[in-house]
Design a protein around this motif. Structure first.
Motif, PDB file in Angstrom:
ATOM      1  N   TYR A 249      -0.676  16.653  -7.535  1.00 40.00           N
ATOM      2  CA  TYR A 249      -0.714  16.229  -9.127  1.00 40.00           C
ATOM      3  C   TYR A 249       0.184  16.843  -9.788  1.00 40.00           C
ATOM      4  CZ  TYR A 249      -3.824  20.126  -9.977  1.00 40.00           C
ATOM      5  OH  TYR A 249      -4.295  21.395 -10.273  1.00 40.00           O
ATOM      6  N   ARG A 380     -11.350  14.786  -8.973  1.00 36.25           N
ATOM      7  CA  ARG A 380     -11.225  15.312 -10.291  1.00 36.25           C
ATOM      8  C   ARG A 380     -12.598  15.180 -11.097  1.00 36.25           C
ATOM      9  NH1 ARG A 380      -7.402  16.810  -7.635  1.00 36.25           N
ATOM     10  NH2 ARG A 380      -5.664  15.503  -7.165  1.00 36.25           N
ATOM     11  N   ARG A 392      -7.955   5.626 -17.114  1.00 38.93           N
ATOM     12  CA  ARG A 392      -7.323   5.706 -15.734  1.00 38.93           C
ATOM     13  C   ARG A 392      -6.297   4.598 -15.844  1.00 38.93           C
ATOM     14  NH1 ARG A 392     -10.781   5.032 -10.779  1.00 38.93           N
ATOM     15  NH2 ARG A 392     -10.566   2.892 -11.524  1.00 38.93           N
ATOM     16  N   ALA A 465      -9.222  10.381  -6.930  1.00 37.91           N
ATOM     17  CA  ALA A 465      -8.012   9.837  -7.021  1.00 37.91           C
ATOM     18  C   ALA A 465      -7.103   9.199  -6.091  1.00 37.91           C
ATOM     19  CB  ALA A 465      -7.135  10.901  -7.995  1.00 37.91           C
ATOM     20  N   ASP A 469      -2.241   6.995  -9.082  1.00 35.26           N
ATOM     21  CA  ASP A 469      -3.125   6.979 -10.345  1.00 35.26           C
ATOM     22  C   ASP A 469      -2.576   7.734 -11.340  1.00 35.26           C
ATOM     23  OD1 ASP A 469      -4.384   5.068  -9.014  1.00 35.26           O
ATOM     24  OD2 ASP A 469      -6.172   6.413  -8.748  1.00 35.26           O
ATOM     25  N   LEU A 471      -4.168   9.845 -14.696  1.00 39.24           N
ATOM     26  CA  LEU A 471      -5.749  10.142 -15.172  1.00 39.24           C
ATOM     27  C   LEU A 471      -5.450  10.639 -16.693  1.00 39.24           C
ATOM     28  CD1 LEU A 471      -8.730  10.153 -15.102  1.00 39.24           C
ATOM     29  CD2 LEU A 471      -8.484  12.312 -14.089  1.00 39.24           C
ATOM     30  N   GLU A 529      -0.823  11.510 -10.103  1.00 36.17           N
ATOM     31  CA  GLU A 529      -1.063  11.567  -8.699  1.00 36.17           C
ATOM     32  C   GLU A 529       0.341  11.343  -7.825  1.00 36.17           C
ATOM     33  OE1 GLU A 529      -3.705  13.062  -7.481  1.00 36.17           O
ATOM     34  OE2 GLU A 529      -4.832  13.049  -9.257  1.00 36.17           O
TER      35      GLU A 529
END
Length: 530
Positions: A249, A380, A392, A465, A469, A471, A529
């Motif tokens: 990430y 997460r 998200r 995740a 993605d 977040l 991600e």
């Protein structure tokens, strides 16, 4: 005797006797003229216009004497000296100097220098005594004085040149590139043209707004918060920006003072903390976002204390928390993080008591993210208390991940004695009965202290995740316009959908995307991600 032993000649020494013979008569004085003018005339006769002999001289036959200039005549003007950069004339050129028209060597790598205009050589000055055209036995004419050069006008009388924008000048005179293969006829090398600009990454738009109207306040800070020398430790910057990359990430975090606070000169009430505990795969990253109460005077101090105390509590237990996250122990994580959060809020209440404030005057909403540095762990964890947002972005669509909290009136079950149930001495309308006298006593209209505000529920969420993605954890200043303005959600989804996460400056610009009617502080934390 001579060296060969011969006898000397008979009259060898006669010249000596004739030179020093006392009987020889002395020459004595002569009658020739010997004045200064006579000597000058004699020298002038000996030195003619052609030197010694020749026409006009002593050795010439039938020549005429040249006019001798008067010694009192002013000399002719001197010959102008040739400057070092001027080419010599044919009369001045030395035998080893090349002629003026000879080709000079040049560098092939450099373009040839432009041909300089021919330099006019000054007329040769005749030697003294030579006749000039138009003069007979007279001094040469004085050279004509050059015409006076007019003085330039003073600077104040020179009108300034009008300046045009660069774009206008470029439109009037565009530069056309030379065709391929075209070369300069003088040098044989292609003319140097403007180098083509290298294609770079597409620039992101600057600060702008979404909606039908622009916001009321300016986009840039206007006033600074007022402070005293004793309050320098409590100052907060207008903007905080941070980022990192661990495992799979990429983290971006920004906190910006709102437009309203920038205009009024108020401090930023949002606090941001990004910290890492441990190293290598056992490292744990904590991101804490706190928002102080809007009407409280020391709201920014309460938010900073909340971030600092939750950071210290997580740091002391980071090894156990990192192990629980990698193992997926959801129940242990929830109970442990709630206990750490309660301790932090207990310290906030104690600090409010020290300052002589009510607990609700010195508090802050707290929202945190826990991220493991292990590349194999995609869990997460979110926890916190108070308002804000957790979203998200997946496949270009936003989803609100805020944990559901039961409403205050949606409490089910029978009341417990001492916690909302009526006392046994109460009547049908809640009036307390005096058992000994049987007199109904109404409730007192005077309330000594207001009831404490309802406690904020603890929020917790742990999710796995997926690759691609995004977040987003944010404070109320960004969560409210993201929920209430669809144009903002669409714009951020378009900017954050590409696989590569934005840089720090681009993420800050995206966080400051303004919306009419929303002027609070904004704090956002994005996790991309890989």
């Amino acid at each position: 005797m001579s060296q060969q032993g011969e006898r000397p000649a008979a009259h060898e020494d006669d010249w000596w006797r004739r030179l020093y013979d006392e009987t020889a008569a002395d020459a004595g004085s002569t009658n020739a003229a010997d004045s200064l003018d006579d000597r000058f005339d004699s020298a002038s006769d000996a030195v003619g216009p052609t030197g010694r002999g020749g026409p006009g001289g002593d050795d010439g036959d039938g020549g005429t004497d040249a006019a001798v200039p008067d010694p009192r005549t002013p000399p002719a003007p001197p010959v102008r000296a040739r400057a070092p950069w001027e080419l010599p004339t044919e009369a001045e050129r030395a035998p080893w100097e090349p002629p003026s028209g000879a080709a000079q060597p040049r560098d092939l790598a450099a373009p040839p220098a432009p041909a300089s205009p021919p330099v006019e050589a000054p007329p040769p000055t005749p030697p003294p005594g030579a006749e000039r055209p138009g003069t007979v036995d007279g001094p040469p004419p004085a050279p004509a004085a050059p015409p006076p050069v007019p003085a330039p006008p003073p600077p104040e009388h020179v009108p300034p040149l009008p300046r045009r924008p660069v774009a206008e000048r470029a439109e009037e005179a565009p530069e056309e590139p030379a065709p391929a293969g075209a070369t300069d006829s003088g040098s044989g090398a292609a003319p140097a043209g403007p180098a083509p600009a290298a294609p770079g990454p597409t620039s992101r738009p600057g600060l702008m707004y979404v909606g039908d109207r622009p916001p009321t306040y300016d986009a840039e800070p206007t006033a600074l918060p007022a402070t005293t020398p004793q309050e320098l430790d409590g100052l907060v910057a207008d903007t905080v920006l941070d980022g990192a990359r661990y495992g799979t990430y990429t983290l971006r975090a920004a906190s910006v003072r709102g437009d309203s606070a920038r205009f009024r000169g108020e401090p930023r009430r949002d606090a941001l903390l990004t910290v890492r505990f441990g190293a290598a795969e056992n490292a744990l990253v904590l991101v804490a976002v706190a928002s102080g109460a809007r009407a409280a005077e020391g709201a920014h101090l309460a938010a900073a204390d909340a971030c600092r105390w939750i950071g210290g509590a997580v740091g002391r237990s980071h090894a156990r928390l990192a192990e629980d996250i990698r193992a997926g122990r959801r129940a242990d994580l929830k109970s442990g993080l709630q206990r750490l959060t309660d301790r932090s809020y207990g310290r906030l209440r104690a600090r409010a008591a020290e300052l002589g404030l009510e607990p609700h005057d010195y508090t802050a909403g707290l929202r945190c993210l826990l991220l493991s540095a292990d590349p194999d762990c995609r869990t997460r964890v979110f926890f916190g208390v108070g308002g804000g947002g957790l979203f998200r972005l997946r496949d270009g669509v936003w989803r609100d991940l805020e944990p559901d909290v039961p409403a205050s009136g949606a409490v089910t079950g029978e009341p417990v004695v001492g916690f909302g149930s009526a006392s046994p001495e109460s009547g049908p309308h809640g009036d307390r009965l005096t058992m000994d006298l049987g007199i109904t006593t109404p409730p007192s209209p005077y309330i000594e202290s207001p009831p404490p505000p309802p406690a904020e529920p603890f929020r917790f969420r742990a999710s796995v995740a997926r690759p691609g993605d995004t977040l987003l954890l944010c404070s109320t200043g960004l969560a409210e316009p993201l929920r209430g303005e669809p144009a903002l959600a669409d714009e951020l989804a378009e900017r954050w959908t590409p696989p590569e996460p934005p840089g720090l400056a681009a993420f800050l610009a995206d966080t400051q995307l303004r919306v009419k009617g929303y002027a609070d502080d904004r704090t956002s934390v994005g996790v991309w991600e890989a």
